[in-house]
Write a protein that holds these residues in place. Structure first.
Motif, mmCIF file in Angstrom:
data_model
loop_
_atom_site.group_PDB
_atom_site.id
_atom_site.type_symbol
_atom_site.label_atom_id
_atom_site.label_comp_id
_atom_site.label_asym_id
_atom_site.label_seq_id
_atom_site.Cartn_x
_atom_site.Cartn_y
_atom_site.Cartn_z
ATOM 1 N N UNK A 1 16.718 18.389 -23.513
ATOM 2 C CA UNK A 1 17.783 17.447 -23.179
ATOM 3 C C UNK A 1 17.178 16.160 -22.620
ATOM 4 N N UNK A 2 16.238 16.295 -21.676
ATOM 5 C CA UNK A 2 15.639 15.111 -21.060
ATOM 6 C C UNK A 2 14.930 14.260 -22.123
ATOM 7 N N UNK A 3 14.102 14.918 -22.934
ATOM 8 C CA UNK A 3 13.331 14.156 -23.926
ATOM 9 C C UNK A 3 14.250 13.504 -24.950
ATOM 10 N N UNK A 4 15.301 14.209 -25.356
ATOM 11 C CA UNK A 4 16.212 13.628 -26.341
ATOM 12 C C UNK A 4 16.870 12.372 -25.775
ATOM 13 N N UNK A 5 17.284 12.436 -24.507
ATOM 14 C CA UNK A 5 17.931 11.267 -23.894
ATOM 15 C C UNK A 5 16.934 10.109 -23.785
ATOM 16 N N UNK A 6 15.737 10.405 -23.282
ATOM 17 C CA UNK A 6 14.727 9.354 -23.139
ATOM 18 C C UNK A 6 14.404 8.732 -24.495
ATOM 19 N N UNK A 7 14.194 9.582 -25.499
ATOM 20 C CA UNK A 7 13.858 9.058 -26.825
ATOM 21 C C UNK A 7 14.966 8.187 -27.396
ATOM 22 N N UNK A 8 16.206 8.598 -27.147
ATOM 23 C CA UNK A 8 17.324 7.797 -27.642
ATOM 24 C C UNK A 8 17.293 6.415 -27.007
ATOM 25 N N UNK A 9 17.099 6.375 -25.699
ATOM 26 C CA UNK A 9 17.071 5.086 -25.008
ATOM 27 C C UNK A 9 15.923 4.222 -25.517
ATOM 28 N N UNK A 10 14.745 4.826 -25.652
ATOM 29 C CA UNK A 10 13.577 4.066 -26.095
ATOM 30 C C UNK A 10 13.784 3.525 -27.513
ATOM 31 N N UNK A 11 14.296 4.388 -28.409
ATOM 32 C CA UNK A 11 14.519 3.953 -29.784
ATOM 33 C C UNK A 11 15.521 2.821 -29.834
ATOM 34 N N UNK B 1 16.140 0.648 -27.562
ATOM 35 C CA UNK B 1 15.499 -0.570 -27.072
ATOM 36 C C UNK B 1 14.586 -1.167 -28.132
ATOM 37 N N UNK B 2 13.725 -0.321 -28.699
ATOM 38 C CA UNK B 2 12.768 -0.794 -29.704
ATOM 39 C C UNK B 2 13.474 -1.339 -30.935
ATOM 40 N N UNK B 3 14.569 -0.698 -31.301
ATOM 41 C CA UNK B 3 15.268 -1.096 -32.512
ATOM 42 C C UNK B 3 16.137 -2.324 -32.311
ATOM 43 N N UNK B 4 16.115 -2.885 -31.108
ATOM 44 C CA UNK B 4 16.854 -4.120 -30.874
ATOM 45 C C UNK B 4 18.311 -3.900 -30.562
ATOM 46 N N UNK B 5 18.664 -2.671 -30.178
ATOM 47 C CA UNK B 5 20.050 -2.415 -29.832
ATOM 48 C C UNK B 5 20.395 -3.017 -28.484
ATOM 49 N N UNK B 6 21.665 -3.172 -28.227
ATOM 50 C CA UNK B 6 22.109 -3.759 -26.960
ATOM 51 C C UNK B 6 21.931 -2.751 -25.817
ATOM 52 N N UNK B 7 22.019 -3.253 -24.592
ATOM 53 C CA UNK B 7 21.964 -2.477 -23.371
ATOM 54 C C UNK B 7 20.637 -2.552 -22.668
#
Lengths: 307, 310
Positions: free
Chosen positions: A289-299, A301-307
């Protein structure tokens, strides 16, 4: 008579929908949901397959043991190492393949279907092939490397890094085509006029890929990141079969590539300590759960999404 | 378009001078409308070779003698020993290879038929019938999609021990079949498909004619969702055929394995011959290659429509 048929009709309208969904909910509750919850109970108990008499509450003892268990931390380290070596190249190469597939192709369907050959091959079967490919003395992998000028053959089972690379190769081989199709389907939903507009601005197609295509398919990229996190952290079959004696579940003579899922199997069904295996499962759940959440946030950010 | 995109990818990282030469894609066509260039075909061809090579190599070893493994450069053409190797696999005691193939067919077929039926009726109810709590129950189905079931595997094993019958269900095919009889993904997928494929008016007119809920399912819904059933059926069959961890735990060491567990047994032990192991692996792979050959189009469509959790 009229009353009966009326009652039947009422039943058909009011109750029938519940009858139709009941099988799913009943079976799922018993064999899906209940084990997940019951797993938490087992983790708090002493539960040995070889000695049922020992049964009793253990409090947090299983979890305390986890914190100081070298095997667990080693397996966690291995799992993450293999995870990084497999997920990053896998998703990047899948993007490249999707980019190639996203053209007007002759034999389009044929190309797409052929990308699924690795996905459809049983994991046990393909892992056994890779075992031969990664043989030390006569394996194809070492032969190919020797063509590129490497003179001493690699013993793929002798150390952490090389065994991780071998396992990551198996994972990548299996999942690149599958992920490429997911990306491809997202790419084809991008409105055509966006490309027209950017062409007017003079963007090259390489730039278009990074400025339009990737940001537009970001939700699917995040989705695949979550999927490969869930799958990658539960890696079991590949490390199991890489052992020269798979039934030992030891992941190398010194646990070079033992993953957590493999350790859970070993603790539970080789050492027969189900309580401790259940505690490990909960720890793995939390980690996923932790890694999935972190990876989602990182991706994101890297992909230029907002937030 | 003299400089194709493929050109650039193939030469990455591009030197600065080259980068300046990159021309904008002036046509303004979306990539999927742009004809592929020779580099695209070349790279896709290479991808294809890498995809099929391990499967082909499996066949090469499966048809060869022990000596083939030691050849350098690696043997390229299949030999003529396939039947002999296969014969050895089937006659090995403690592996139960023939039984395992039968078991795998039973398990995968029962699970597939059951998933198709239960998931299509539940999907129908969620898509087209009105009942209290349908919304919240559907949310529950979607939530369960994200939970990895493997994590409850210890408790599932204990639970199977308490199932009716002597010694519970562990070690019997029931332990592998019953948890697979329904799938949250199947319910979700069928619901999405039925929402779009069956017009409400059709259901209403069936009601007016006095048809029961099940009658409407059989004569209106089922014919309309055949494509979705094909996709879900193929994905389910492949998934249950290839399942390994849970079957290994509950069937391992019995004389009643599935073919994946039998392959594991074949590769375990002190005296492993890879021509045998890969002959067995090849036999266990062939049914799925046939499925891909026959239903590849549907499988691709299923995956591209977001059929992801199998």
């Amino acid at each position: 008579m009229r009353g009966l048929s009326h009652r039947l009709h009422r039943f058909d309208v009011k109750q029938m929908p519940y009858v139709l969904i009941a099988p799913f909910f009943i079976l799922f509750t018993i064999f899906g949901l209940f084990p997940l919850i019951f797993n938490g109970v087992v983790a708090l108990r002493t539960w040995r397959l070889d000695d049922p008499a020992q049964d009793g509450w253990a409090g947090l003892a299983n979890f305390e043991r986890l914190l100081t268990d070298e095997d667990f931390w080693n397996a966690l380290y291995n799992t993450f190492g293999i995870f990084v070596l497999s997920t990053v190249p896998q998703l990047f190469l899948a993007l490249c393949v999707a980019f190639l597939l996203n053209r007007r192709l002759r034999g389009q369907t044929w190309f797409r279907v052929s990308m699924l050959l690795p996905y459809i091959t049983p994991l046990t079967a393909s892992t056994l092939v890779f075992l031969v490919v990664f043989g030390r003395d006569t394996g194809v992998a070492n032969w190919v490397l020797s063509l590129f000028g490497m003179d001493s053959p690699i013993d793929w089972r002798a150390g952490k890094l090389q065994s991780w690379v071998a396992i990551a190769t198996m994972v990548n081989w299996k999942w690149i085509g599958y992920n490429a199709l997911l990306y491809l389907s997202a790419m084809q939903t991008i409105p055509r006029d966006i490309y027209e507009a950017s062409a007017l601005d003079g963007a090259s197609s390489w730039k278009q890929l990074w400025r339009i295509t990737v940001p537009m398919i970001l939700p699917v990229v995040i989705f695949t990141v979550v999927l490969s996190t869930i799958g990658g952290l539960q890696l079991f079959t590949e490390p199991m079969l890489l052992d020269s004696n798979p039934a030992s579940a030891s992941g190398g003579s010194n646990g070079e590539w033992q993953t957590i899922a493999q350790l859970i199997y070993k603790v539970g069904w080789k050492n027969l300590n189900l309580g401790y295996a259940a505690a490990m499962s909960w720890a793995l759940f939390l980690i996923i759960v932790i890694v999935a959440v972190v990876n989602t946030l990182v991706t994101n950010r890297l992909g230029g999404g907002k937030r | 378009m003299s400089t194709t995109t493929e050109d650039r990818i193939a030469h990455e990282p591009a030197p600065a001078a080259r980068r300046n030469r990159i021309k904008p894609s002036m046509s303004g066509r979306a990539p999927q409308d742009t004809p592929a260039g020779k580099w695209t075909y070349l790279l896709l061809g290479l991808t294809f070779l890498l995809s099929i090579y391990p499967i082909y190599w499996m066949f090469v070893i499966a048809t060869s003698t022990d000596a083939a493994l030691a050849e350098i450069p690696p043997k390229f053409l299949p030999g003529g020993e396939f039947m002999k190797n296969l014969d050895e696999v089937f006659s090995l005691q403690d592996v139960y290879f023939a039984e395992s193939l039968v078991n795998s067919v039973i398990v995968s077929t029962v699970i597939t038929v059951s998933v198709l039926f239960f998931c299509s009726v539940a999907g129908y109810a969620f898509a087209k019938l009105r009942f209290r709590g349908s919304r919240i129950l559907m949310v529950m189905v979607i939530l369960t999609l994200t939970v990895p079931n493997q994590l409850g595997i210890v408790a599932l094993y204990i639970l199977m021990g308490y199932m009716p019958g002597e010694g519970g269900w562990n070690g019997s095919l029931l332990a592998v079949i019953v948890p697979g009889l329904v799938s949250a993904f199947g319910v979700f997928y069928m619901r999405q498909f039925i929402l779009g494929a069956v017009p409400d008016e059709l259901i209403e007119s069936g009601r007016v004619d006095g048809a029961t809920t099940m009658r409407i399912y059989w004569s209106i819904v089922l014919p309309a969702v055949r494509p979705a059933l094909a996709v879900l059926g193929l994905l389910t069959f492949v998934g249950s055929w290839n399942d390994f961890q849970w079957p290994l735990i509950t069937l391992g060491g019995t004389d009643y394995p599935t073919s994946m567990v039998a392959l594991f047994d074949l590769a375990s032990g002190n005296y492993v011959l890879y021509r045998r192991v890969l002959a067995g692996a090849f036999v266990a792979t062939v049914p799925l290659i046939i499925l891909l050959f026959v239903g590849g189009r549907q499988i691709v469509r299923g995956i591209m429509e977001g059929a992801v959790k199998s």
